[in-house]
Design a protein around this motif. Sequence first.
Motif, PDB file in Angstrom:
ATOM      1  N   TRP A 249       2.812   2.662   0.866  1.00 37.12           N
ATOM      2  CA  TRP A 249       2.715   2.173  -0.504  1.00 37.12           C
ATOM      3  C   TRP A 249       1.256   2.109  -0.950  1.00 37.12           C
ATOM      4  CZ3 TRP A 249       6.894   0.580  -3.650  1.00 37.12           C
ATOM      5  CH2 TRP A 249       8.147   0.665  -3.026  1.00 37.12           C
ATOM      6  N   ASN A 287       5.339   3.864  -4.258  1.00 38.28           N
ATOM      7  CA  ASN A 287       5.659   4.418  -2.947  1.00 38.28           C
ATOM      8  C   ASN A 287       5.158   5.860  -2.905  1.00 38.28           C
ATOM      9  OD1 ASN A 287       6.861   5.505  -0.624  1.00 38.28           O
ATOM     10  ND2 ASN A 287       8.642   4.148  -0.795  1.00 38.28           N
ATOM     11  N   GLU A 289       4.453   7.677  -0.404  1.00 41.89           N
ATOM     12  CA  GLU A 289       5.089   8.464   0.646  1.00 41.89           C
ATOM     13  C   GLU A 289       6.368   9.124   0.119  1.00 41.89           C
ATOM     14  OE1 GLU A 289       5.134   7.745   5.350  1.00 41.89           O
ATOM     15  OE2 GLU A 289       6.255   6.244   4.215  1.00 41.89           O
ATOM     16  N   LYS A 290       7.166   8.363  -0.631  1.00 47.36           N
ATOM     17  CA  LYS A 290       8.390   8.924  -1.225  1.00 47.36           C
ATOM     18  C   LYS A 290       8.042   9.927  -2.319  1.00 47.36           C
ATOM     19  CE  LYS A 290      11.954   6.243  -2.168  1.00 47.36           C
ATOM     20  NZ  LYS A 290      12.831   5.230  -2.839  1.00 47.36           N
ATOM     21  N   LYS A 293       7.139  13.437  -1.148  1.00 43.85           N
ATOM     22  CA  LYS A 293       8.302  14.272  -0.834  1.00 43.85           C
ATOM     23  C   LYS A 293       8.965  14.779  -2.115  1.00 43.85           C
ATOM     24  CE  LYS A 293       9.199  11.761   3.488  1.00 43.85           C
ATOM     25  NZ  LYS A 293      10.117  10.813   4.187  1.00 43.85           N
ATOM     26  N   ASN A 318      13.586   7.085  -9.023  1.00 48.58           N
ATOM     27  CA  ASN A 318      13.640   7.121  -7.559  1.00 48.58           C
ATOM     28  C   ASN A 318      13.080   5.852  -6.913  1.00 48.58           C
ATOM     29  OD1 ASN A 318      14.507  10.023  -6.536  1.00 48.58           O
ATOM     30  ND2 ASN A 318      13.298  10.310  -8.411  1.00 48.58           N
ATOM     31  N   ALA A 320      10.283   4.200  -7.108  1.00 49.01           N
ATOM     32  CA  ALA A 320       8.981   4.422  -6.460  1.00 49.01           C
ATOM     33  C   ALA A 320       7.810   3.899  -7.280  1.00 49.01           C
ATOM     34  CB  ALA A 320       8.794   5.912  -6.189  1.00 49.01           C
TER      35      ALA A 320
END
Length: 863
Positions: A249, A287, A289-290, A293, A318, A320
């Motif tokens: 995060w 986020n 990291e999410k 992707k 999503n 995030a």
Amino acid sequence: MKNLNKLSSLLLGTALAATAVSASGTLEKVMKERGLTENDVIRAAKTYTPTGGREDYIVFSSGGQSGQMIVYGVPSMRILKYIAVFTPEPWQGYGYDVDSTKILRQGNIRGREINWGDTHHPALSEKDGKYDGKWLIINDKANPRIAVIDLLDFETKQIVVNPIFKSDHGGAFFTQNSEWILEACQYAAPYDNNYHPIEEYKETYRGGVTVWDFNPKEGRIHPESSFTIEMPPYMQDLSDAGKNASHGWGFTNSFNSEMYTGGIEVGMPPFEAGCSRNDTDFLHVYNWEKLAKLAKDKKNVKVINGHRVVPMDVAVKNNALFLIPEPKSPHGVDVSPDGNYITVCGKLDTHASVYSWPKIKKLIKNKDFAGRDPYGIPILDMKKALHGQVELGLGPLHNQYSNVDGEIYTSLYVDSQVVKWNYKTLKVLDKVNVHYNIGHLCGMEGKSADPQGEYIIALNKLAIDRFNPVGPLHPQNHQLIDIRGKKMDLLVDMPLPLGEPHQAVAIRASKLHPEVRYKMGTNTKTGKIHEGKTLAGQERIERDGNNVKVYATMVRSHINPERITVNKGDNVTIYLTNLERAEDETHGFTVDHYDVHASLEPGETSAINFIADIEGVFPYYCTEFCSALHLEMMGYLMVKDPNKKYVSAQKLKMKTMSPEELKAEYDKTVAVNAATDAVIQSVVKFLKENHYEKYPVVKNLVVDALDQYGKIPAEKKKSDEAVAAGDLDKAILFENMIWQYMVKTADVGIRAKDTLVKKVATKQSLSAERGERAFNEGGCSGCHVVGKVSSGPDLTGVLQRHENAEKWVADFIKNPEKKFSDPYVKAMIDYFNLKMPNQHMSDDEIKDIIEYFKWIDDNANLF
């Protein structure tokens, strides 16, 4: 206070005993003359680094408007280096040679050369949230860019321009394993490069955070796999990446949740009034990291100026991207070492707000939202997300952590203080005044998962009355604070006169392992072998039309070639290789009038390029004082006009020597070389007998000396051939070249010997150490050189030359004139034509000098 005075007296007494200060009270005298207190002396001792000593920590400070980085040490606060980043830097040749200019030009924006920068927030690469000492990054606020600096050689290796931001204050921040870098936009602006009226601010102006893909093995940013998280046109500011519990995060604060745009020129309230109307602004929680992707799928991104952008609605959909209210006008967000607490301070609030990551995570999981902002981003309830708040003082700004659990330090801009408090218990522990108006703080690895404590540095914006006046533009003031005790103790001020040093990061010196020389022929900007690598014997000049390439070498004390002739209008590239292997044997190179310069460290190859558009004769030379024959390290660039006919002037006839005179000169030169070689061989014998190869520092010097000595046979062959051909004039020149190589060999060899002596000699007693210091500082070494006759006799064995020698020597040092009639002394005076002066040594100093003479005698075989 009484106990403090006792402690001070105890420490002072210890210092006096340790230095064996004589009854004359030297230290007290100095203190009295300079008006120093005992506390002053103690603080000075805490920061003093002896000659040849090393620092515990290395600090990397931004250079503000200089566009550079500043490197200094702790605890001494000595400046060690300036790192060239966004601005040309003449000493290092940055922006003046071909290869560094390529790096500088990576920072061009929209085809425009940018030659200045406003460096703000440096960051050190991390492994598991701990600094690993490999890479350093820094942002440019004025021109949104990130630079990467390699800590193997402290040089800038890459500059990356943000293709959609128009400013960048909120960079740069590594994630805990350095796989990504967070860079927040500051002043919201349209992402494209088109005009958009300010009336469309809410619709077309945007903020955001760029997530740069960084390869920690190669130390390079990869723009093609990086992306930006679109955010509302709140002014995003500083960030921090989550670590440990909050890894994956990111946290970015902001100001101007009002989305006010000013307009003082049309009668609107000033920007500063309109953008601080709300009680709170927003902390952005995302986020990354999410989102990284998600960004791999084209359906989830927009491509603007060739760069991928994840829209707000995709991030929200999503789960995030979230917002949490925070105190108005915050100027920092800091994640605790364990990742469970996030501290935010608002400039216009007297409180620090500590958020709980477990609470935030729970709110997100339960979708427990207090509402949404105008762009549909979920807002978490501030009270539910808080661990708590604590009142610190006026103008809280930035935070640093220590190695004590829960301990944190915060700068107070308005109060000009540093406050120590506990973010878990929410209790204030201590405050110390600083001078003045502190901005950032620098702790020792204070924003990593492994803070060290020990010191805090206050980066103050104003110096006012702290230093000698130097005009209206004052230096800024970095102040070192000792935090090892219960109470903070301000130790020392350090003026910093290079730009506005905005923020700094510190790392243990033991984590840094920079190179001291390059592999021969290295292009230091790429780390690969340079196309222009040239070894001894490979020097040449190549012409292809009007393109001239010169392959040159530099070594003490000549540049090869020494004459370069080109035509006016030629495109000239000079490749230069520093052939030295000895540490710290840098050479510089410039050609007069052509505005070029290169700095070459041992083993480095660099290139300069220019159009020879001016006719004439232009000296080129080594710009770094490198040897006794530095001034002779030069050559000539001769630029002729191919369209002109030159009438040769009659050559001046020089007086020639007779054959007999030439022979005498040749014999004299050869004899000098033979004598010099005898000295070299004696040094070699000493080195071998004492196994120099066991000591790496000495071995490196010997390797360098032998490299110089190895060049002699080739010159001797040329000399002998000239003698055989009857050309003694030429032979003398080659013999002189041999002598130069011998001088360089002897110079390094004697350094190796002196270094080895200290390695293999018996350890000096404290008294002998003081005696050597008194001998040198008292002027004795000006006439007496241990181990050899100089302006005065060699003192090796002096205690064996007289009856009751220690008393004889002591009496002579204390009152030399009384012994001028002594037959032995009179003979010395007649021989050296010099009388021993009275250096007014104290009795204690004389005793120590005699102990030093005893140590010399014990190690006489080494001198």
